[in-house]
Design a protein around this motif. Structure first.
Motif, short mmCIF file in Angstrom:
data_model
loop_
_atom_site.label_atom_id
_atom_site.label_comp_id
_atom_site.label_asym_id
_atom_site.label_seq_id
_atom_site.Cartn_x
_atom_site.Cartn_y
_atom_site.Cartn_z
N HIS A 9 0.87 -1.27 -0.01
CA HIS A 9 -0.06 -0.01 0.06
C HIS A 9 0.84 1.08 -0.04
CE1 HIS A 9 -3.11 -2.32 2.33
NE2 HIS A 9 -2.87 -3.26 1.46
N LEU A 10 2.17 1.14 -0.08
CA LEU A 10 3.22 2.24 -0.34
C LEU A 10 3.62 2.67 -1.61
CD1 LEU A 10 5.08 1.00 2.95
CD2 LEU A 10 3.14 2.64 2.80
N TRP A 11 4.12 3.78 -1.66
CA TRP A 11 4.90 4.24 -2.87
C TRP A 11 6.33 4.63 -2.12
CZ3 TRP A 11 6.91 8.97 -2.58
CH2 TRP A 11 6.22 10.28 -1.68
N LYS A 12 7.55 4.62 -2.96
CA LYS A 12 8.70 5.04 -2.30
C LYS A 12 9.60 5.42 -3.42
CE LYS A 12 9.19 1.28 1.17
NZ LYS A 12 9.34 2.04 2.57
N THR A 13 10.07 6.45 -3.11
CA THR A 13 11.30 7.14 -4.03
C THR A 13 12.60 6.72 -3.57
OG1 THR A 13 11.54 9.12 -2.92
CG2 THR A 13 9.96 9.11 -4.70
N TRP A 14 13.60 6.25 -4.66
CA TRP A 14 14.56 5.59 -4.33
C TRP A 14 15.80 6.60 -5.01
CZ3 TRP A 14 14.54 1.11 -1.67
CH2 TRP A 14 13.30 0.41 -1.56
N GLY A 15 17.14 6.84 -4.29
CA GLY A 15 18.07 7.42 -5.15
C GLY A 15 18.58 6.28 -6.17
N PHE A 16 19.17 7.00 -6.94
CA PHE A 16 19.64 6.35 -8.00
C PHE A 16 21.21 6.78 -8.19
CE2 PHE A 16 20.77 5.46 -12.50
CZ PHE A 16 20.42 4.10 -12.61
N PRO A 17 22.22 6.06 -8.37
CA PRO A 17 22.37 4.41 -8.33
C PRO A 17 22.38 3.83 -7.01
CG PRO A 17 24.33 5.23 -8.87
CD PRO A 17 23.47 6.37 -8.70
N ASP A 18 22.57 4.54 -5.81
CA ASP A 18 22.99 4.18 -4.53
C ASP A 18 21.90 3.20 -3.86
OD1 ASP A 18 21.13 6.02 -3.77
OD2 ASP A 18 22.61 7.27 -2.60
N GLY A 19 20.44 3.56 -4.26
CA GLY A 19 19.45 2.64 -3.77
C GLY A 19 18.88 2.98 -2.33
N ASN A 20 19.29 4.27 -1.69
CA ASN A 20 18.79 4.72 -0.66
C ASN A 20 17.21 5.24 -0.84
OD1 ASN A 20 21.12 4.60 0.63
ND2 ASN A 20 21.65 6.59 0.25
#
Length: 164
Positions: A9-20
């Motif tokens: 039920h969540l959305w997430k944003t991730w840093g690219f390319p580190d994956g945080n």
């Protein structure tokens, strides 16, 4: 930045390319089927099994608008390249074009005989393509809310369509 939506039920944003993980948004009450950045990059739209489409402001990580009108799960969503319209595709056999400025549904696209599984705008135009479990793809003129062409030829559900 990478954007994801999940069964949690969540959305997430991730840093690219580190994956945080940069941001997490909660508010839907069922799985997320689609997520898309607004062309300006300041907001995003999500679609869900809870029958809603939600707009989110990234600076606040909060939902700023919930669009209601589908009667079954919303299978996908996308932004128009101008950033003023969102499209949604639903298991209720319809798609909707939403005006985010007036916060209303501009058109309900009817014609598929089964779940509409995806929707996408042709960039810088008033045309969308939908794919459906009825084994067809359709082109629509969203200025009029009318289907202008149907592609037939799949022998099973068509799950996604896109423009080049």
């Amino acid at each position: 930045i990478v954007l994801t939506g999940g069964d949690d039920h969540l959305w997430k944003t991730w840093g690219f390319p580190d994956g945080n993980i940069l941001l997490t948004g909660e508010g839907h009450t069922d799985w997320l089927s689609g997520c898309c950045f607004r062309p300006s990059g300041t907001q995003l739209v999500t679609s869900s099994g809870d029958t809603t489409v939600r707009l989110w402001d990234l600076s606040r990580s909060g939902c700023i608008l919930t669009l209601r009108g589908h009667s079954r799960a919303v299978r996908g969503c996308c932004w128009h390249s101008c950033g003023d319209f969102v499209a949604s595709a639903s298991a209720d056999c319809t798609s909707k074009i939403w005006d985010v400025n007036s916060e209303r549904c501009r058109y309900t696209l009817r014609g598929h005989k089964d779940s509409v599984n995806s929707i996408e705008f042709l960039p810088f135009s008033s045309t969308v393509v939908t794919s459906s479990a009825d084994k067809t793809l359709s082109l629509w003129d969203v200025r009029k809310g009318l289907r202008v062409y149907t592609f037939q030829g799949h022998v099973h559900s068509c799950n996604h369509a896109t423009f080049n």
